[in-house]
Design a protein around this motif. Structure first.
Motif, short mmCIF file in Angstrom:
data_model
loop_
_atom_site.label_atom_id
_atom_site.label_comp_id
_atom_site.label_asym_id
_atom_site.label_seq_id
_atom_site.Cartn_x
_atom_site.Cartn_y
_atom_site.Cartn_z
N MET A 1 97.29 15.69 -1.61
CA MET A 1 97.40 16.94 -2.33
C MET A 1 98.72 17.61 -1.91
O MET A 1 99.06 17.64 -0.74
CB MET A 1 96.20 17.84 -2.02
CG MET A 1 96.24 19.12 -2.76
SD MET A 1 94.76 20.14 -2.77
CE MET A 1 93.83 19.70 -1.37
N THR A 2 99.40 18.19 -2.87
CA THR A 2 100.69 18.81 -2.60
C THR A 2 100.51 20.20 -2.00
O THR A 2 99.43 20.80 -2.07
CB THR A 2 101.51 18.93 -3.89
OG1 THR A 2 100.86 19.86 -4.76
CG2 THR A 2 101.67 17.59 -4.59
N VAL A 3 101.59 20.72 -1.45
CA VAL A 3 101.58 22.08 -0.90
C VAL A 3 101.30 23.08 -2.02
O VAL A 3 100.52 24.02 -1.85
CB VAL A 3 102.92 22.39 -0.19
CG1 VAL A 3 102.99 23.85 0.21
CG2 VAL A 3 103.11 21.48 1.00
N TYR A 4 101.92 22.85 -3.20
CA TYR A 4 101.69 23.76 -4.33
C TYR A 4 100.22 23.78 -4.73
O TYR A 4 99.65 24.85 -4.97
CB TYR A 4 102.55 23.35 -5.53
CG TYR A 4 102.22 24.16 -6.76
CD1 TYR A 4 102.63 25.49 -6.86
CD2 TYR A 4 101.47 23.62 -7.79
CE1 TYR A 4 102.30 26.25 -7.97
CE2 TYR A 4 101.14 24.37 -8.90
CZ TYR A 4 101.56 25.68 -8.99
OH TYR A 4 101.22 26.45 -10.09
N THR A 6 97.62 23.16 -2.90
CA THR A 6 96.85 23.85 -1.87
C THR A 6 97.04 25.36 -1.95
O THR A 6 96.07 26.12 -1.90
CB THR A 6 97.26 23.34 -0.47
OG1 THR A 6 97.08 21.93 -0.43
CG2 THR A 6 96.44 24.00 0.62
N PRO A 132 97.33 22.54 -10.78
CA PRO A 132 97.44 21.08 -10.81
C PRO A 132 96.14 20.44 -11.32
O PRO A 132 95.06 21.02 -11.21
CB PRO A 132 97.67 20.71 -9.34
CG PRO A 132 98.14 21.96 -8.68
CD PRO A 132 97.54 23.09 -9.45
#
Length: 174
Positions: A1-4, A6, A132
């Protein structure tokens, strides 16, 4: 999972919790919210005092349960605009209106705080649409958060109901 992904989920979860909590407080102590609406001279106080918590609950639920939800974005943006408008209305009339944003315990006045929050609500609305595909927020989380906040609100309502009953009994002449 990306930082964005999260950060997006974290912002939506916090915003949803705030909205659901605010709705629960308004539903637990409707007189406080109605008095705020009356002080603002809002027409159809009974309708508005029911519609705002329902919109808050809906926005909170859709923020949690439906990634990429236009409905959540519209509800959040609409609520943000209405909160800012209430603050601007109080300021423009030069009257001190007690904010019932989070129930009777909220001791602040309507005004700059609600106006300053408008860009934040706008940001939450944008994040609701730009979520996302594999967001950690989903229906299971929505149900869990809603149940947890409902239990919390119920624990707060029971003492308020007892206090209100005691107050009303003291007011009635014997």
């Amino acid at each position: 999972m990306t930082v964005y992904a999260t950060l997006n989920a974290a912002v939506r979860i916090v915003a949803a919790a705030v909205l659901i909590y605010a709705a629960a407080q308004k539903l637990a102590a409707p007189r406080s919210f109605r008095s705020t609406l009356t002080a603002l001279r809002i027409p159809r106080v009974i309708f508005v005092s029911a519609a705002v918590p329902v919109a808050e609950l809906g926005a909170g639920y859709f923020l949690l349960s439906t990634p990429q939800s236009v409905l959540a974005a519209v509800l959040v943006a609409g609520l943000g605009i209405s909160f800012a408008a209430a603050g601007a209305l109080a300021l423009s009339r030069g009257t001190r209106v007690k904010c019932a944003c989070f129930g009777p315990a909220d001791g602040g006045d309507l005004g700059l705080r609600q106006i300053a929050m408008l860009p934040l609500w706008g940001g939450v609305a944008v994040l609701a649409v730009w979520t996302p595909d594999r967001s950690p927020a989903g229906p299971e989380l929505a149900v869990g958060v809603t149940l947890a906040l409902s239990a919390f609100a119920a624990l707060k309502v029971v003492p308020l109901t007892r206090k209100n009953r005691e107050y009303m009994q003291a007011m009635v002449p014997r």
